[in-house]
Design a protein around this motif. Structure first.
Motif, PDB file in Angstrom:
ATOM      1  N   THR A 119     -58.984  17.099 -11.319  1.00 12.56           N
ATOM      2  CA  THR A 119     -59.853  16.241 -12.120  1.00 12.56           C
ATOM      3  C   THR A 119     -60.160  14.968 -11.337  1.00 12.56           C
ATOM      4  N   ARG A 120     -61.038  14.135 -11.882  1.00 15.27           N
ATOM      5  CA  ARG A 120     -61.374  12.892 -11.182  1.00 15.27           C
ATOM      6  C   ARG A 120     -60.217  11.906 -11.158  1.00 15.27           C
ATOM      7  N   HIS A 121     -59.175  12.159 -11.945  1.00 12.77           N
ATOM      8  CA  HIS A 121     -58.021  11.266 -11.962  1.00 12.77           C
ATOM      9  C   HIS A 121     -56.941  11.676 -10.959  1.00 12.77           C
ATOM     10  N   GLU A 122     -57.132  12.784 -10.256  1.00 14.99           N
ATOM     11  CA  GLU A 122     -56.129  13.190  -9.275  1.00 14.99           C
ATOM     12  C   GLU A 122     -55.973  12.076  -8.242  1.00 14.99           C
ATOM     13  N   PRO A 123     -54.749  11.554  -8.062  1.00 18.10           N
ATOM     14  CA  PRO A 123     -54.582  10.411  -7.149  1.00 18.10           C
ATOM     15  C   PRO A 123     -54.841  10.781  -5.697  1.00 18.10           C
ATOM     16  N   ALA A 124     -55.424   9.840  -4.957  1.00 17.43           N
ATOM     17  CA  ALA A 124     -55.631  10.036  -3.526  1.00 17.43           C
ATOM     18  C   ALA A 124     -54.283  10.027  -2.818  1.00 17.43           C
ATOM     19  N   LYS A 125     -53.410   9.113  -3.251  1.00 16.47           N
ATOM     20  CA  LYS A 125     -52.060   9.056  -2.712  1.00 16.47           C
ATOM     21  C   LYS A 125     -51.073   8.786  -3.844  1.00 16.47           C
ATOM     22  N   LEU A 126     -49.927   9.447  -3.766  1.00 16.53           N
ATOM     23  CA  LEU A 126     -48.886   9.327  -4.779  1.00 16.53           C
ATOM     24  C   LEU A 126     -47.537   9.172  -4.096  1.00 16.53           C
ATOM     25  N   ALA A 127     -46.823   8.110  -4.431  1.00 17.18           N
ATOM     26  CA  ALA A 127     -45.483   7.898  -3.893  1.00 17.18           C
ATOM     27  C   ALA A 127     -44.517   7.646  -5.044  1.00 17.18           C
ATOM     28  N   VAL A 128     -43.308   8.171  -4.919  1.00 18.93           N
ATOM     29  CA  VAL A 128     -42.270   7.900  -5.911  1.00 18.93           C
ATOM     30  C   VAL A 128     -40.995   7.505  -5.184  1.00 18.93           C
ATOM     31  N   PRO A 225     -50.550  16.817  -5.311  1.00 18.76           N
ATOM     32  CA  PRO A 225     -51.351  16.586  -4.107  1.00 18.76           C
ATOM     33  C   PRO A 225     -50.488  16.666  -2.843  1.00 18.76           C
ATOM     34  N   PRO A 226     -51.012  17.229  -1.764  1.00 14.12           N
ATOM     35  CA  PRO A 226     -50.248  17.330  -0.518  1.00 14.12           C
ATOM     36  C   PRO A 226     -49.930  15.968   0.093  1.00 14.12           C
ATOM     37  N   THR A 227     -50.580  14.911  -0.416  1.00 11.64           N
ATOM     38  CA  THR A 227     -50.300  13.563   0.084  1.00 11.64           C
ATOM     39  C   THR A 227     -49.100  12.930  -0.616  1.00 11.64           C
ATOM     40  N   THR A 228     -48.449  13.679  -1.530  1.00 11.42           N
ATOM     41  CA  THR A 228     -47.304  13.127  -2.266  1.00 11.42           C
ATOM     42  C   THR A 228     -46.183  12.735  -1.305  1.00 11.42           C
ATOM     43  N   HIS A 229     -45.643  11.543  -1.524  1.00  8.17           N
ATOM     44  CA  HIS A 229     -44.600  10.994  -0.648  1.00  8.17           C
ATOM     45  C   HIS A 229     -43.362  10.697  -1.473  1.00  8.17           C
ATOM     46  N   PHE A 230     -42.277  11.424  -1.194  1.00  8.36           N
ATOM     47  CA  PHE A 230     -41.025  11.233  -1.922  1.00  8.36           C
ATOM     48  C   PHE A 230     -40.138  10.274  -1.142  1.00  8.36           C
ATOM     49  N   MET A 231     -39.721   9.188  -1.794  1.00  8.63           N
ATOM     50  CA  MET A 231     -38.873   8.192  -1.155  1.00  8.63           C
ATOM     51  C   MET A 231     -37.562   8.081  -1.928  1.00  8.63           C
ATOM     52  N   VAL A 232     -36.501   7.791  -1.219  1.00  6.37           N
ATOM     53  CA  VAL A 232     -35.189   7.670  -1.843  1.00  6.37           C
ATOM     54  C   VAL A 232     -34.357   6.679  -1.037  1.00  6.37           C
ATOM     55  N   GLY A 233     -33.484   5.969  -1.729  1.00  9.04           N
ATOM     56  CA  GLY A 233     -32.616   5.021  -1.044  1.00  9.04           C
ATOM     57  C   GLY A 233     -31.349   5.688  -0.547  1.00  9.04           C
ATOM     58  N   LYS A 234     -30.961   5.378   0.674  1.00 12.76           N
ATOM     59  CA  LYS A 234     -29.739   5.959   1.234  1.00 12.76           C
ATOM     60  C   LYS A 234     -28.523   5.574   0.392  1.00 12.76           C
ATOM     61  N   LYS A 235     -28.575   4.392  -0.236  1.00 13.62           N
ATOM     62  CA  LYS A 235     -27.448   3.920  -1.043  1.00 13.62           C
ATOM     63  C   LYS A 235     -27.607   4.272  -2.526  1.00 13.62           C
ATOM     64  N   SER A 236     -28.654   5.011  -2.868  1.00  9.17           N
ATOM     65  CA  SER A 236     -28.870   5.419  -4.252  1.00  9.17           C
ATOM     66  C   SER A 236     -27.907   6.548  -4.621  1.00  9.17           C
ATOM     67  N   PRO A 237     -27.642   6.747  -5.923  1.00  7.89           N
ATOM     68  CA  PRO A 237     -26.795   7.872  -6.336  1.00  7.89           C
ATOM     69  C   PRO A 237     -27.313   9.198  -5.782  1.00  7.89           C
ATOM     70  N   GLN A 238     -26.402  10.117  -5.501  1.00  6.00           N
ATOM     71  CA  GLN A 238     -26.735  11.391  -4.867  1.00  6.00           C
ATOM     72  C   GLN A 238     -27.787  12.184  -5.649  1.00  6.00           C
ATOM     73  N   PHE A 239     -27.783  12.058  -6.961  1.00  5.09           N
ATOM     74  CA  PHE A 239     -28.739  12.788  -7.805  1.00  5.09           C
ATOM     75  C   PHE A 239     -30.171  12.594  -7.330  1.00  5.09           C
ATOM     76  N   TYR A 240     -30.534  11.356  -7.009  1.00  5.43           N
ATOM     77  CA  TYR A 240     -31.906  11.068  -6.613  1.00  5.43           C
ATOM     78  C   TYR A 240     -32.242  11.684  -5.252  1.00  5.43           C
ATOM     79  N   LYS A 241     -31.272  11.736  -4.357  1.00  4.16           N
ATOM     80  CA  LYS A 241     -31.495  12.325  -3.035  1.00  4.16           C
ATOM     81  C   LYS A 241     -31.720  13.829  -3.147  1.00  4.16           C
ATOM     82  N   VAL A 242     -30.889  14.484  -3.960  1.00  3.11           N
ATOM     83  CA  VAL A 242     -31.028  15.925  -4.154  1.00  3.11           C
ATOM     84  C   VAL A 242     -32.372  16.251  -4.798  1.00  3.11           C
ATOM     85  N   THR A 243     -32.741  15.453  -5.797  1.00  2.67           N
ATOM     86  CA  THR A 243     -34.016  15.665  -6.489  1.00  2.67           C
ATOM     87  C   THR A 243     -35.189  15.517  -5.535  1.00  2.67           C
ATOM     88  N   ALA A 244     -35.193  14.465  -4.733  1.00  5.96           N
ATOM     89  CA  ALA A 244     -36.290  14.226  -3.792  1.00  5.96           C
ATOM     90  C   ALA A 244     -36.406  15.361  -2.775  1.00  5.96           C
TER      91      ALA A 244
END
Length: 284
Positions: A119-128, A225-244
């Motif tokens: 749709t027209r709302h599909e983001p050009a770039k997406l980061a989490v 979108p193939p431009t999706t960028h998954f970011m995670v903190g090295k010091k974040s709980p392990q759950f977030y790293k596994v999810t990313a």
């Protein structure tokens, strides 16, 4: 900073704050979707830093999600669909083409982007960053019922303790006996930030249930979108790293980045290293 109210599809109101160039075109605007128990103004230091990092001609738009800040309360039929519709509303109001989600806001951003594909709302770039997504039951949600009960009973310290343990599985904090942790929460809740946190607990029940009760699978997000960028903190709980990592493998063309100095609160804290990495991604 520019502040304005934006009307929602169901008669509600979202408080929107813009930093940087107010007249920036959509491809040079980034919408920030905040995490649970956090208001748009808590993201102000980060939004200012990100706008500076992006440079002239860029804007950062951050809004109060339902039930927080100056936005209206969650509707009686609140669900993830409400959050997705609100992201669409903010995109229409700003013409922004880029989205950044933090923590539970990462879950909202991913679900919204998935709904907008084609749709027209599909983001050009997406980061989490540290997206709080329950993949294949990767998060034990057994604590949610007890958390909701404690909130409804007005036992805020116990509610905070159950939420802290539930959201950080596998950490030393999760192993602290609940009575001891509740006592600690009673002390720290007297700080200014935690007083705000206490005020947001009722709306937090709805958003946590909406995000976690229906376990998603990585394949559910494979159309992102193939431009999706998954970011995670090295010091974040392990759950977030596994999810990313699992999401990165599931989304063709997506990228993943670990912030060496990053912790879960690095976004609102405006950690310089992370702000630089996020700026580089959206400008690149």
């Amino acid at each position: 900073m520019k502040e304005q109210d934006v009307k929602t599809h169901d008669g509600g109101r979202l408080a929107l704050y813009t930093y940087g160039a107010d007249d920036a075109p959509g491809e040079r605007r980034v919408i920030v979707v905040g995490g649970a128990f956090l208001t748009a103004l808590i993201y102000r230091p980060f939004s200012i830093a990100l706008a500076k990092g992006l440079g002239d001609g860029w804007a950062v738009d951050v809004y109060d999600r339902r039930g927080r800040g100056k936005s209206t309360a969650q509707p009686h039929n609140y669900s993830m669909a409400t959050e997705i519709a609100d992201v669409r509303t903010i995109m229409d109001a700003t013409n922004a083409r880029n989205i950044l989600g933090h923590s539970l806001g990462g879950s909202v951003a991913l679900n919204a982007a998935q709904a907008f594909v084609g749709t027209r709302h599909e983001p050009a770039k997406l980061a989490v960053y540290d997206a709080a997504v329950n993949i294949d039951g990767s998060m034990d949600t057994g604590w949610l019922a007890g958390f909701e009960d404690a909130v409804n009973e007005g036992d805020i310290s116990r509610a905070m303790a159950r939420m802290k343990r539930g959201m950080q599985p596998g950490t030393a904090l999760a192993r602290v006996p609940e009575p001891m942790l509740a006592g600690l929460m009673a002390v720290v809740s007297r700080t200014k930030v935690n007083k705000l946190f206490r005020e947001l607990l009722p709306s937090g029940v709805g958003e946590l249930k909406a995000a976690f009760e229906a376990a998603e699978t990585p394949q559910d997000f494979s159309a992102l979108p193939p431009t999706t960028h998954f970011m995670v903190g090295k010091k974040s709980p392990q759950f977030y790293k596994v999810t990313a990592a699992r999401l990165n493998r599931a989304v063709p063309g997506s990228t993943m980045e670990v912030s060496p100095k990053g912790f879960h609160g690095s976004v609102p804290a405006a950690v310089k290293e992370l702000v630089s990495d996020i700026s580089d991604y959206f400008k690149g």
